[in-house]
Design a protein around this motif. Structure first.
Motif, PDB file in Angstrom:
ATOM      1  N   ILE A  50       0.832  -1.203   0.000  1.00  0.00           N
ATOM      2  CA  ILE A  50       0.000   0.000   0.000  1.00  0.00           C
ATOM      3  C   ILE A  50       0.868   1.255   0.000  1.00  0.00           C
ATOM      4  N   LYS A  51       1.972   1.233   0.755  1.00  0.00           N
ATOM      5  CA  LYS A  51       2.860   2.396   0.794  1.00  0.00           C
ATOM      6  C   LYS A  51       3.418   2.692  -0.592  1.00  0.00           C
ATOM      7  N   GLU A  52       3.840   1.660  -1.320  1.00  0.00           N
ATOM      8  CA  GLU A  52       4.392   1.861  -2.664  1.00  0.00           C
ATOM      9  C   GLU A  52       3.328   2.414  -3.610  1.00  0.00           C
ATOM     10  N   ILE A  53       2.106   1.918  -3.473  1.00  0.00           N
ATOM     11  CA  ILE A  53       1.007   2.406  -4.322  1.00  0.00           C
ATOM     12  C   ILE A  53       0.748   3.887  -4.033  1.00  0.00           C
ATOM     13  N   LEU A  54       0.670   4.229  -2.752  1.00  0.00           N
ATOM     14  CA  LEU A  54       0.365   5.613  -2.370  1.00  0.00           C
ATOM     15  C   LEU A  54       1.506   6.575  -2.708  1.00  0.00           C
ATOM     16  N   ASP A  55       2.725   6.064  -2.791  1.00  0.00           N
ATOM     17  CA  ASP A  55       3.846   6.910  -3.209  1.00  0.00           C
ATOM     18  C   ASP A  55       3.707   7.356  -4.661  1.00  0.00           C
ATOM     19  N   HIS A  56       2.932   6.612  -5.456  1.00  0.00           N
ATOM     20  CA  HIS A  56       2.799   6.918  -6.889  1.00  0.00           C
ATOM     21  C   HIS A  56       1.386   7.358  -7.284  1.00  0.00           C
ATOM     22  N   CYS A  57       0.404   7.145  -6.409  1.00  0.00           N
ATOM     23  CA  CYS A  57      -0.986   7.428  -6.773  1.00  0.00           C
ATOM     24  C   CYS A  57      -1.638   8.343  -5.735  1.00  0.00           C
ATOM     25  N   GLU A  58      -2.051   9.513  -6.173  1.00  0.00           N
ATOM     26  CA  GLU A  58      -2.809  10.409  -5.291  1.00  0.00           C
ATOM     27  C   GLU A  58      -4.242   9.901  -5.197  1.00  0.00           C
ATOM     28  N   THR A  59      -4.829   9.929  -4.001  1.00  0.00           N
ATOM     29  CA  THR A  59      -6.191   9.434  -3.818  1.00  0.00           C
ATOM     30  C   THR A  59      -7.079  10.532  -3.235  1.00  0.00           C
ATOM     31  N   HIS A  60      -8.377  10.245  -3.209  1.00  0.00           N
ATOM     32  CA  HIS A  60      -9.342  11.188  -2.649  1.00  0.00           C
ATOM     33  C   HIS A  60      -9.632  10.899  -1.182  1.00  0.00           C
ATOM     34  N   TYR A  61      -9.014   9.848  -0.629  1.00  0.00           N
ATOM     35  CA  TYR A  61      -9.329   9.438   0.733  1.00  0.00           C
ATOM     36  C   TYR A  61      -8.683  10.352   1.775  1.00  0.00           C
ATOM     37  N   ALA A  62      -9.410  10.596   2.882  1.00  0.00           N
ATOM     38  CA  ALA A  62      -8.834  11.330   4.003  1.00  0.00           C
ATOM     39  C   ALA A  62      -7.842  10.452   4.763  1.00  0.00           C
ATOM     40  N   SER A  63      -8.134   9.144   4.839  1.00  0.00           N
ATOM     41  CA  SER A  63      -7.226   8.161   5.464  1.00  0.00           C
ATOM     42  C   SER A  63      -6.868   7.132   4.398  1.00  0.00           C
ATOM     43  N   PRO A  64      -5.937   7.475   3.521  1.00  0.00           N
ATOM     44  CA  PRO A  64      -5.725   6.659   2.312  1.00  0.00           C
ATOM     45  C   PRO A  64      -5.241   5.238   2.571  1.00  0.00           C
ATOM     46  N   ARG A  65      -4.370   5.016   3.547  1.00  0.00           N
ATOM     47  CA  ARG A  65      -3.794   3.684   3.726  1.00  0.00           C
ATOM     48  C   ARG A  65      -4.883   2.646   4.033  1.00  0.00           C
ATOM     49  N   ALA A  66      -5.689   2.903   5.048  1.00  0.00           N
ATOM     50  CA  ALA A  66      -6.729   1.947   5.438  1.00  0.00           C
ATOM     51  C   ALA A  66      -7.856   1.887   4.417  1.00  0.00           C
ATOM     52  N   SER A  67      -8.267   3.049   3.903  1.00  0.00           N
ATOM     53  CA  SER A  67      -9.409   3.091   2.985  1.00  0.00           C
ATOM     54  C   SER A  67      -9.104   2.418   1.656  1.00  0.00           C
ATOM     55  N   LEU A  68      -7.909   2.666   1.108  1.00  0.00           N
ATOM     56  CA  LEU A  68      -7.551   2.057  -0.171  1.00  0.00           C
ATOM     57  C   LEU A  68      -7.383   0.551  -0.029  1.00  0.00           C
ATOM     58  N   ALA A  69      -6.767   0.099   1.055  1.00  0.00           N
ATOM     59  CA  ALA A  69      -6.611  -1.340   1.286  1.00  0.00           C
ATOM     60  C   ALA A  69      -7.978  -2.018   1.348  1.00  0.00           C
ATOM     61  N   LYS A  70      -8.914  -1.407   2.035  1.00  0.00           N
ATOM     62  CA  LYS A  70     -10.256  -1.973   2.144  1.00  0.00           C
ATOM     63  C   LYS A  70     -10.940  -2.029   0.783  1.00  0.00           C
TER      64      LYS A  70
END
Length: 322
Positions: free
Chosen positions: A168-188
């Protein structure tokens, strides 16, 4: 005539007047979704469509005051038209009317008045995904371009390019998201809603994800690439050689017909003055080269309109995955 039947005639009418068309655009600041948003340089317009004139349609249109420079309503043409008091309301608020005949002809009944003072929230909601999704304005079957879908598309493209397991960290390093809490929300989201294309595994208590190649996946979830099978090559990428200018034009072309000026407006780094004065000349040579390579085609009847061929769509996807 359904709402979505109005979309293609309106889209063509707007494009003939130099507008770029975006269907089903959600703007949270305005509290709603516009059937159609159109842009021309810094100008922004909204078209709200309905099968008939109603108070709901007027309410939808009035929502965009302060967000768009031009506002239109679009309805199927009827012989009786509408009452005089409705005409007064539309005129007072500067809302234009577009009539669409059953044959797809569009004409105006009252011009939209230019509104100078607007906030940029609507224009900031526009993305390339609105133009490539295939959804039509007035569509009511879901599949809208939402912040969630834009986030997931970014993640899918990243994992497809990476071709291997990513945290998830590697994904978030390259992809901006709309989530306020991106790590937990994107994984879910990837675990619960995107299993059709996204594989997951857990190692030492840490989650990893990778793109599931649906075309080469074997029954039972086993992937041929993981078992040593040779992946399908990007044939289009290896079959053509493009100059930098040709590649730039290829990447802004779509399967919809566009004029050279519209194509030039999408090119990154091109000065607005060049776009408006010499834009068509700038893209003519790259377009001819792309047509010669079978990647683009010219409209057989309409003058000066171009689009990708199926081969061009494949090539564009290959180059975008680079």
């Amino acid at each position: 005539m359904k709402e979505s039947d109005l979309y293609d005639p309106i889209k063509q009418w707007m494009e003939e007047r130099g507008f770029t068309v975006f269907p089903e655009v959600e703007c949270r600041r305005a509290g709603g979704r516009a059937d159609i948003v159109v842009t021309s340089g810094p100008l922004v317009g909204v078209v709200e469509m309905k099968q008939s004139l109603s108070l709901d349609l007027l309410d939808q249109a009035l929502r965009w005051r302060g967000f768009a420079n031009y506002i239109w309503i679009a309805i199927p043409y009827r012989k009786n038209g509408y009452r005089q008091f409705v005409n007064m309301v539309l005129r007072d608020y500067g809302i234009g009317v577009l009539f669409v005949s059953k044959h797809g002809t569009v004409w105006t009944e009252g011009k939209a008045r230019f509104m100078r003072r607007t906030v940029p929230h609507l224009q900031q909601s526009l993305t390339e995904h609105h133009q490539t999704s295939g959804i039509k304005g007035g569509h009511s079957g879901g599949g809208y371009i939402t912040p969630y879908r834009i986030t997931i598309n970014k993640v899918k493209h990243f994992l497809k390019r990476a071709g291997d397991w990513c945290s998830i960290k590697e994904i978030l390093d390259h992809c901006e998201t709309h989530y306020a809490s991106p790590r937990a929300s994107l994984a879910k989201a990837l675990l619960e809603y995107e299993a059709g294309w996204c594989e997951r595994k857990k190692e030492a208590g840490k989650l990893y994800f990778r793109f599931r190649d649906v075309e080469t996946a074997l029954p039972g979830g086993t992937n041929q690439k993981a078992n040593g099978a040779v992946p399908k090559k990007h044939a289009a990428k290896h079959a053509v050689t493009l100059s930098e200018k040709q590649l730039s034009v290829l990447l802004v072309l779509t399967k919809d017909w566009q004029t050279p000026t519209r194509i030039a407006r999408k090119l990154p780094g091109l000065h607005p003055h060049i776009v408006e004065t010499k834009g068509s000349l700038y893209v003519n040579q790259p377009l001819k080269a792309l047509i010669a390579k079978g990647l683009a085609e010219k409209h057989p009847e309409r003058k000066g309109q171009y689009r990708l061929t199926p081969t061009g769509e494949e090539a564009r996807e290959d180059f975008e995955m680079e």
